[in-house]
Write a protein that holds these residues in place. Structure first.
Motif, PDB file in Angstrom:
ATOM      1  N   UNK A  60       0.799  -1.226   0.000  1.00  0.00           N
ATOM      2  CA  UNK A  60       0.000   0.000   0.000  1.00  0.00           C
ATOM      3  C   UNK A  60       0.827   1.269   0.000  1.00  0.00           C
ATOM      4  N   UNK A  61       0.226   2.324  -0.517  1.00  0.00           N
ATOM      5  CA  UNK A  61       0.854   3.630  -0.604  1.00  0.00           C
ATOM      6  C   UNK A  61       1.225   4.167   0.776  1.00  0.00           C
ATOM      7  N   UNK A  62       0.309   4.053   1.715  1.00  0.00           N
ATOM      8  CA  UNK A  62       0.512   4.569   3.069  1.00  0.00           C
ATOM      9  C   UNK A  62       1.703   3.869   3.743  1.00  0.00           C
ATOM     10  N   UNK A  87      -5.305   3.595  10.820  1.00  0.00           N
ATOM     11  CA  UNK A  87      -5.667   3.807   9.418  1.00  0.00           C
ATOM     12  C   UNK A  87      -5.933   2.478   8.712  1.00  0.00           C
ATOM     13  N   UNK A  88      -7.157   2.322   8.217  1.00  0.00           N
ATOM     14  CA  UNK A  88      -7.531   1.092   7.516  1.00  0.00           C
ATOM     15  C   UNK A  88      -6.677   0.804   6.297  1.00  0.00           C
ATOM     16  N   UNK A  89      -6.082   1.842   5.715  1.00  0.00           N
ATOM     17  CA  UNK A  89      -5.271   1.634   4.520  1.00  0.00           C
ATOM     18  C   UNK A  89      -3.944   0.929   4.846  1.00  0.00           C
ATOM     19  N   UNK A  90      -3.600   0.853   6.118  1.00  0.00           N
ATOM     20  CA  UNK A  90      -2.384   0.128   6.515  1.00  0.00           C
ATOM     21  C   UNK A  90      -2.632  -1.366   6.674  1.00  0.00           C
ATOM     22  N   UNK A  91      -3.905  -1.736   6.777  1.00  0.00           N
ATOM     23  CA  UNK A  91      -4.263  -3.126   7.081  1.00  0.00           C
ATOM     24  C   UNK A  91      -4.410  -3.947   5.807  1.00  0.00           C
ATOM     25  N   UNK A  92      -3.820  -5.127   5.815  1.00  0.00           N
ATOM     26  CA  UNK A  92      -3.923  -6.071   4.697  1.00  0.00           C
ATOM     27  C   UNK A  92      -5.391  -6.406   4.474  1.00  0.00           C
ATOM     28  N   UNK A  93      -5.791  -6.454   3.243  1.00  0.00           N
ATOM     29  CA  UNK A  93      -7.169  -6.779   2.939  1.00  0.00           C
ATOM     30  C   UNK A  93      -7.256  -7.645   1.700  1.00  0.00           C
TER      31      UNK A  93
END
Length: 117
Positions: A60-62, A87-93
């Motif tokens: 991810x970008x973050x 930040x949800x953008x840090x979490x693997x999904x």
């Protein structure tokens, strides 16, 4: 089962299509609107048996902006979990949370094995 996703993520879309195609029931949760809490992440990490790094969205970008590749190894697990909860953008999904397993990311064969479909 709880399916945590970012709807614009192509891997999440693929996982959701797979789940729907198998007619697997799940509760859907948008990771950016309702980020996992420290408590949730701690529980999932402990139950999963996975290394904590598997919960980070390393592509991810973050993750890249924050330079986490080098920083994580010097952080305690507690601090890493606190960071993930910011930040949800840090979490693997996607994340699939079930009573007896937790999956990070979508690898069809792994999901197939766990869900027995």
């Amino acid at each position: 089962m709880l399916f945590i996703e970012y709807p614009k993520c192509s891997t999440c879309q693929k996982a959701k299509k797979w789940l729907d195609g198998k007619k697997i029931n799940y509760e859907d949760r948008h990771i950016a609107e309702k980020n996992p809490t420290e408590e949730e992440l701690t529980e999932w990490y402990r139950r999963s048996g996975l290394p904590l790094k598997k919960f980070f969205n390393t592509s991810g970008l973050k993750y890249k902006q924050l330079g986490l590749k080098d920083k994580l190894k010097n952080m305690s697990e507690e601090d890493q979990i606190k960071l993930l909860a910011t930040d949800g953008m840090l979490v693997k999904r996607p994340l699939m949370i079930a009573d007896d397993f937790i999956l990070t990311g979508f690898r069809e064969n792994e999901w197939q094995d766990k869900m027995g479909e």
